[in-house]
Design a protein around this motif. Sequence first.
Motif, PDB file in Angstrom:
ATOM      1  N   ALA A   1       0.833  -1.207   0.000  1.00 18.85           N
ATOM      2  CA  ALA A   1       0.000   0.000   0.000  1.00 18.85           C
ATOM      3  C   ALA A   1       0.867   1.257   0.000  1.00 18.85           C
ATOM      4  O   ALA A   1       0.454   2.296  -0.518  1.00 18.85           O
ATOM      5  CB  ALA A   1      -0.923  -0.006   1.218  1.00 18.85           C
ATOM      6  N   TRP A   2       2.040   1.165   0.586  1.00 15.11           N
ATOM      7  CA  TRP A   2       2.951   2.308   0.611  1.00 15.11           C
ATOM      8  C   TRP A   2       4.376   1.820   0.854  1.00 15.11           C
ATOM      9  O   TRP A   2       4.602   0.683   1.222  1.00 15.11           O
ATOM     10  CB  TRP A   2       2.549   3.318   1.701  1.00 15.11           C
ATOM     11  CG  TRP A   2       2.812   2.865   3.109  1.00 15.11           C
ATOM     12  CD1 TRP A   2       3.990   2.956   3.804  1.00 15.11           C
ATOM     13  CD2 TRP A   2       1.884   2.240   4.000  1.00 15.11           C
ATOM     14  NE1 TRP A   2       3.851   2.429   5.071  1.00 15.11           N
ATOM     15  CE2 TRP A   2       2.568   1.980   5.214  1.00 15.11           C
ATOM     16  CE3 TRP A   2       0.545   1.876   3.889  1.00 15.11           C
ATOM     17  CZ2 TRP A   2       1.943   1.368   6.305  1.00 15.11           C
ATOM     18  CZ3 TRP A   2      -0.058   1.261   4.984  1.00 15.11           C
ATOM     19  CH2 TRP A   2       0.634   1.024   6.161  1.00 15.11           C
ATOM     20  N   GLN A   3       5.290   2.734   0.612  1.00 14.36           N
ATOM     21  CA  GLN A   3       6.697   2.529   0.939  1.00 14.36           C
ATOM     22  C   GLN A   3       7.095   3.581   1.960  1.00 14.36           C
ATOM     23  O   GLN A   3       6.679   4.732   1.861  1.00 14.36           O
ATOM     24  CB  GLN A   3       7.549   2.668  -0.328  1.00 14.36           C
ATOM     25  CG  GLN A   3       9.045   2.473  -0.136  1.00 14.36           C
ATOM     26  CD  GLN A   3       9.781   2.468  -1.476  1.00 14.36           C
ATOM     27  OE1 GLN A   3       9.195   2.177  -2.515  1.00 14.36           O
ATOM     28  NE2 GLN A   3      11.064   2.790  -1.448  1.00 14.36           N
ATOM     29  N   GLU A   4       7.850   3.163   2.982  1.00 14.92           N
ATOM     30  CA  GLU A   4       8.387   4.133   3.934  1.00 14.92           C
ATOM     31  C   GLU A   4       9.534   4.883   3.265  1.00 14.92           C
ATOM     32  O   GLU A   4      10.507   4.272   2.815  1.00 14.92           O
ATOM     33  CB  GLU A   4       8.903   3.417   5.191  1.00 14.92           C
ATOM     34  CG  GLU A   4       7.821   2.751   6.023  1.00 14.92           C
ATOM     35  CD  GLU A   4       6.965   3.756   6.784  1.00 14.92           C
ATOM     36  OE1 GLU A   4       7.459   4.865   7.079  1.00 14.92           O
ATOM     37  OE2 GLU A   4       5.802   3.436   7.073  1.00 14.92           O
ATOM     38  N   GLU A   5       9.390   6.201   3.146  1.00 12.72           N
ATOM     39  CA  GLU A   5      10.481   6.982   2.572  1.00 12.72           C
ATOM     40  C   GLU A   5      11.747   6.774   3.402  1.00 12.72           C
ATOM     41  O   GLU A   5      11.708   6.843   4.630  1.00 12.72           O
ATOM     42  CB  GLU A   5      10.112   8.469   2.565  1.00 12.72           C
ATOM     43  CG  GLU A   5      11.158   9.354   1.918  1.00 12.72           C
ATOM     44  CD  GLU A   5      10.767  10.819   1.976  1.00 12.72           C
ATOM     45  OE1 GLU A   5      10.656  11.444   0.913  1.00 12.72           O
ATOM     46  OE2 GLU A   5      10.569  11.336   3.101  1.00 12.72           O
ATOM     47  N   ARG A   6      12.844   6.501   2.716  1.00  9.51           N
ATOM     48  CA  ARG A   6      14.098   6.196   3.406  1.00  9.51           C
ATOM     49  C   ARG A   6      15.013   7.412   3.369  1.00  9.51           C
ATOM     50  O   ARG A   6      15.266   7.989   2.309  1.00  9.51           O
ATOM     51  CB  ARG A   6      14.781   5.000   2.730  1.00  9.51           C
ATOM     52  CG  ARG A   6      15.995   4.490   3.472  1.00  9.51           C
ATOM     53  CD  ARG A   6      16.625   3.322   2.737  1.00  9.51           C
ATOM     54  NE  ARG A   6      17.220   3.761   1.476  1.00  9.51           N
ATOM     55  CZ  ARG A   6      17.782   2.947   0.605  1.00  9.51           C
ATOM     56  NH1 ARG A   6      17.788   1.647   0.809  1.00  9.51           N
ATOM     57  NH2 ARG A   6      18.316   3.416  -0.510  1.00  9.51           N
ATOM     58  N   GLY A   7      15.503   7.796   4.552  1.00 11.35           N
ATOM     59  CA  GLY A   7      16.427   8.913   4.623  1.00 11.35           C
ATOM     60  C   GLY A   7      17.854   8.503   4.287  1.00 11.35           C
ATOM     61  O   GLY A   7      18.154   7.324   4.087  1.00 11.35           O
ATOM     62  N   ASP A   8      18.741   9.475   4.244  1.00 16.91           N
ATOM     63  CA  ASP A   8      20.144   9.188   3.958  1.00 16.91           C
ATOM     64  C   ASP A   8      20.766   8.293   5.017  1.00 16.91           C
ATOM     65  O   ASP A   8      21.773   7.631   4.761  1.00 16.91           O
ATOM     66  CB  ASP A   8      20.950  10.500   3.861  1.00 16.91           C
ATOM     67  CG  ASP A   8      20.539  11.334   2.657  1.00 16.91           C
ATOM     68  OD1 ASP A   8      19.990  10.741   1.694  1.00 16.91           O
ATOM     69  OD2 ASP A   8      20.745  12.558   2.669  1.00 16.91           O
ATOM     70  N   ASP A   9      20.158   8.256   6.219  1.00 16.55           N
ATOM     71  CA  ASP A   9      20.676   7.417   7.302  1.00 16.55           C
ATOM     72  C   ASP A   9      20.082   6.003   7.266  1.00 16.55           C
ATOM     73  O   ASP A   9      20.244   5.232   8.212  1.00 16.55           O
ATOM     74  CB  ASP A   9      20.398   8.063   8.658  1.00 16.55           C
ATOM     75  CG  ASP A   9      18.906   8.307   8.905  1.00 16.55           C
ATOM     76  OD1 ASP A   9      18.080   7.923   8.035  1.00 16.55           O
ATOM     77  OD2 ASP A   9      18.571   8.870   9.950  1.00 16.55           O
ATOM     78  N   HIS A  10      19.368   5.670   6.165  1.00 16.43           N
ATOM     79  CA  HIS A  10      18.759   4.349   5.955  1.00 16.43           C
ATOM     80  C   HIS A  10      17.535   4.117   6.833  1.00 16.43           C
ATOM     81  O   HIS A  10      17.000   3.003   6.846  1.00 16.43           O
ATOM     82  CB  HIS A  10      19.771   3.209   6.179  1.00 16.43           C
ATOM     83  CG  HIS A  10      20.452   2.779   4.919  1.00 16.43           C
ATOM     84  ND1 HIS A  10      20.029   1.697   4.185  1.00 16.43           N
ATOM     85  CD2 HIS A  10      21.495   3.292   4.247  1.00 16.43           C
ATOM     86  CE1 HIS A  10      20.802   1.552   3.124  1.00 16.43           C
ATOM     87  NE2 HIS A  10      21.703   2.520   3.134  1.00 16.43           N
ATOM     88  N   LEU A  11      17.067   5.128   7.542  1.00 20.30           N
ATOM     89  CA  LEU A  11      15.896   4.967   8.405  1.00 20.30           C
ATOM     90  C   LEU A  11      14.683   5.665   7.801  1.00 20.30           C
ATOM     91  O   LEU A  11      14.824   6.656   7.077  1.00 20.30           O
ATOM     92  CB  LEU A  11      16.188   5.555   9.797  1.00 20.30           C
ATOM     93  CG  LEU A  11      17.194   4.763  10.622  1.00 20.30           C
ATOM     94  CD1 LEU A  11      17.577   5.546  11.865  1.00 20.30           C
ATOM     95  CD2 LEU A  11      16.625   3.406  11.006  1.00 20.30           C
ATOM     96  N   PRO A  12      13.491   5.161   8.091  1.00 15.63           N
ATOM     97  CA  PRO A  12      12.292   5.834   7.588  1.00 15.63           C
ATOM     98  C   PRO A  12      12.205   7.274   8.095  1.00 15.63           C
ATOM     99  O   PRO A  12      12.480   7.546   9.270  1.00 15.63           O
ATOM    100  CB  PRO A  12      11.145   4.980   8.145  1.00 15.63           C
ATOM    101  CG  PRO A  12      11.740   3.632   8.380  1.00 15.63           C
ATOM    102  CD  PRO A  12      13.150   3.904   8.804  1.00 15.63           C
ATOM    103  N   THR A  13      11.810   8.185   7.197  1.00 12.79           N
ATOM    104  CA  THR A  13      11.675   9.592   7.589  1.00 12.79           C
ATOM    105  C   THR A  13      10.359   9.859   8.296  1.00 12.79           C
ATOM    106  O   THR A  13      10.180  10.909   8.910  1.00 12.79           O
ATOM    107  CB  THR A  13      11.734  10.494   6.346  1.00 12.79           C
ATOM    108  OG1 THR A  13      10.595  10.197   5.511  1.00 12.79           O
ATOM    109  CG2 THR A  13      13.016  10.272   5.560  1.00 12.79           C
ATOM    110  N   GLY A  14       9.415   8.913   8.193  1.00 11.77           N
ATOM    111  CA  GLY A  14       8.062   9.139   8.704  1.00 11.77           C
ATOM    112  C   GLY A  14       7.075   9.448   7.605  1.00 11.77           C
ATOM    113  O   GLY A  14       5.860   9.435   7.829  1.00 11.77           O
ATOM    114  N   ASN A  15       7.583   9.720   6.386  1.00  9.98           N
ATOM    115  CA  ASN A  15       6.698   9.958   5.244  1.00  9.98           C
ATOM    116  C   ASN A  15       6.400   8.637   4.539  1.00  9.98           C
ATOM    117  O   ASN A  15       7.297   7.802   4.357  1.00  9.98           O
ATOM    118  CB  ASN A  15       7.361  10.900   4.234  1.00  9.98           C
ATOM    119  CG  ASN A  15       7.566  12.288   4.803  1.00  9.98           C
ATOM    120  OD1 ASN A  15       6.765  12.762   5.607  1.00  9.98           O
ATOM    121  ND2 ASN A  15       8.641  12.942   4.392  1.00  9.98           N
TER     122      ASN A  15
END
Length: 262
Positions: A162-176
Amino acid sequence: MSNDDITLTAGDAQVTVQPGNGGRIGGLSIKGAQLLRQRDRFGCFPMVPWCGRIRDGRFRDGATVRQMPLNSPPHAIHGTARDGAWRTARTTPDEAVITYDLVDPWPHSARVTQVVALTESSLTLTMSIETYQDSFPAQIGWHPWFNRTLGGTDVELDFTPAWQEERGDDHLPTGNRIDPKPGPWDDCFGMPDGVDVTLTWPGQLALKVTSPEKWVVVYDEQDAAVCVEPQTGPPNGLNTLPRLVTPLEPLEATTTWSWTRL
């Protein structure tokens, strides 16, 4: 109560359970074909008491901030149980029950139980965390390394998150949450109706990974293997989406791999 390797057999399916090597599934062979990448750090290991990375190794535990060892700097990754020796509680020809007591650096006493149940066409893994003392946040997940190639054919992945967790440069989900993007992936996806991912080796085997849980990490950036990881929350979930283990309510999760020979 040994931690020797255990072999389970059902029809032409065979599973190796390795209590002494972090409670992992060391191998799954179907009609002689090995589905899991071999060597001590691969197979399929339990991610417990957390899954994926914890940002900076720190999480809030009630009013206390806990620090875990940074085994994937600058983060802590994949829990502590995969590094310990589990114990065998009981076995039958097609089922094994193994346990692990959480110890330092994890700050809470608790027992992890994993049930490995094999049939001729499926493998079901069930894990629970139980405590008789204080409550704490935790996660459960599995990290299988499936061989990318089987019988000379490359695996194809099919799933509809249904969605993908946006991944930050630190490899962690940004919350978006974003629309799912094409691979290659080292990403967490949301599947609110339950995890459902099919791996197909054309002409060989179709393997369906399912779980009632709503989160799956897919990792296919390696030439040798692909990972499909059902889990009870996203990476860094001890901070963003904690699930509590309490004396009255253990945390439990399950995943089933079912296969069809092609």
